[in-house]
Each structure stands twice: as C-alpha cells, then as structure tokens.
Design a protein around this motif. Structure first.
Motif, PDB file in Angstrom:
ATOM      1  N   CYS A  48       0.800  -0.878  -0.430  1.00 44.37           N
ATOM      2  CA  CYS A  48       0.063  -0.336   0.311  1.00 44.37           C
ATOM      3  C   CYS A  48       1.418   1.639  -0.090  1.00 44.37           C
ATOM      4  O   CYS A  48       1.706   1.438   0.689  1.00 44.37           O
ATOM      5  N   CYS A  50       0.206   4.268   0.870  1.00 44.88           N
ATOM      6  CA  CYS A  50      -0.072   4.820   1.558  1.00 44.88           C
ATOM      7  C   CYS A  50       0.355   4.493   3.267  1.00 44.88           C
ATOM      8  O   CYS A  50       0.976   5.147   3.877  1.00 44.88           O
ATOM      9  N   CYS A  51       0.430   3.319   3.124  1.00 47.57           N
ATOM     10  CA  CYS A  51       0.774   3.169   5.098  1.00 47.57           C
ATOM     11  C   CYS A  51       1.545   1.759   4.791  1.00 47.57           C
ATOM     12  O   CYS A  51       2.143   1.304   5.910  1.00 47.57           O
ATOM     13  N   CYS A  97      -7.337  -0.667   1.408  1.00 39.12           N
ATOM     14  CA  CYS A  97      -6.673  -1.344   1.857  1.00 39.12           C
ATOM     15  C   CYS A  97      -7.252  -1.447   3.508  1.00 39.12           C
ATOM     16  O   CYS A  97      -7.607  -0.696   3.907  1.00 39.12           O
ATOM     17  N   CYS A 100      -5.353   0.835   6.366  1.00 43.12           N
ATOM     18  CA  CYS A 100      -5.573   2.684   6.212  1.00 43.12           C
ATOM     19  C   CYS A 100      -6.612   2.911   5.252  1.00 43.12           C
ATOM     20  O   CYS A 100      -7.051   3.933   5.025  1.00 43.12           O
ATOM     21  N   ALA A 102      -7.678   3.071   2.790  1.00 41.85           N
ATOM     22  CA  ALA A 102      -6.725   3.553   1.043  1.00 41.85           C
ATOM     23  C   ALA A 102      -8.371   2.689  -0.057  1.00 41.85           C
ATOM     24  O   ALA A 102      -7.868   1.631   0.034  1.00 41.85           O
TER      25      ALA A 102
HETATM   26 ZN   LIG Z   1      -3.257   1.184   3.422  1.00 43.07          ZN
END
Ligand SMILES: [Zn+2]
Length: 133
Positions: A48, A50-51, A97, A100, A102
């Motif tokens: 991911c 983002c995380c 996800c 998070c 996403a």
């Molecule tokens: Zn994520």
C-alpha cells in the motif's frame, strides 16, 4: 482485529503525491495503461502506497488487458476489504487497504476461471512494488 491507521487529510496530502492522494483518498482512478505496474512481470510484493501494508504479489498477477494491474487474489486473507460501491451509476465492489482504508481499485467476477475467477483491478499509483531480493 487490527487497529486502523488514521491520518488527517493534511498529513495524507503531505505524504502522498497529488495523483496518489486523488486515487487513494478521493477514490479516483488513474487513466488505463498509464501505470508503472501494468505490464511488469518482475517477482515481488506490492505494498500500500499509503501505509506500507503488503497487499498483492506478482505471482497472482495476470494480464487482463484492461489497462490496470490485475490480480486474481489479494496477498492474504484480511489484507484488503471489499465495499459495495454504487457510485458513477455502476454496481461495483470497491477494494480498500484493510489497514488504512486507501482506495485501491475494484474487484470484478471476470478473472481467470482456472484460478479464482476474480479480477482485482488495482490502480498502479496505489501500489508500491518491492522486488524480491
Ligand atoms: Zn494502506
């Protein structure tokens, strides 16, 4: 159950590129055939953006011809969550996800019948590829 990662809008904007933010936090879609991961067949894991959670692996990727990286399954049970999505006048299943939230893409029931029959159609920009050593 794992705790969700929560960040403010400002934090996400600071961490992500404009396109990453648009796709993952605003449920955008990148143009087809535009992404980095669409044709690559390198072995490795997709995380991911983002995380950093591991979401998909190259072994489950297949060439769907749809213009986005496509997988027949997520990396593990619970790595992604699926939500019913009725936006844009279509009935689709959104893939996010699980850590998070996403937005990653959508899953369709037209994947390879010899495996799962599922097509996880994922935006390249939502994924960070880590090749195998
Ligand atoms: Zn994520």
């Amino acid at each position: 159950m794992r705790n969700k990662l929560h960040k403010s809008d400002a934090e996400w904007r600071q961490q992500l590129t404009r396109e990453q933010y648009r796709v993952t936090r605003e449920k955008g879609t990148e143009p087809p055939f535009s992404g980095d991961h669409q044709v690559s067949d390198e072995q490795g894991i997709y995380h991911c953006v983002c995380c950093g959670a591991a979401l998909f692996e190259n072994e489950h990727k297949f060439d769907s011809g749809c213009g986005w990286p496509s997988f027949d399954r997520p990396l593990g049970k619970g790595s992604v969550e699926e939500n019913f999505d009725e936006s844009h006048g279509m009935r689709r299943t959104e893939v996010v996800c699980s850590h998070c939230d996403a937005h990653l893409g959508h899953v369709f029931p037209d994947g390879p019948p010899q495996t799962t029959g599922q097509r996880y159609c994922i935006n390249s920009v939502a994924l960070d590829f880590h090749p195998d050593e």
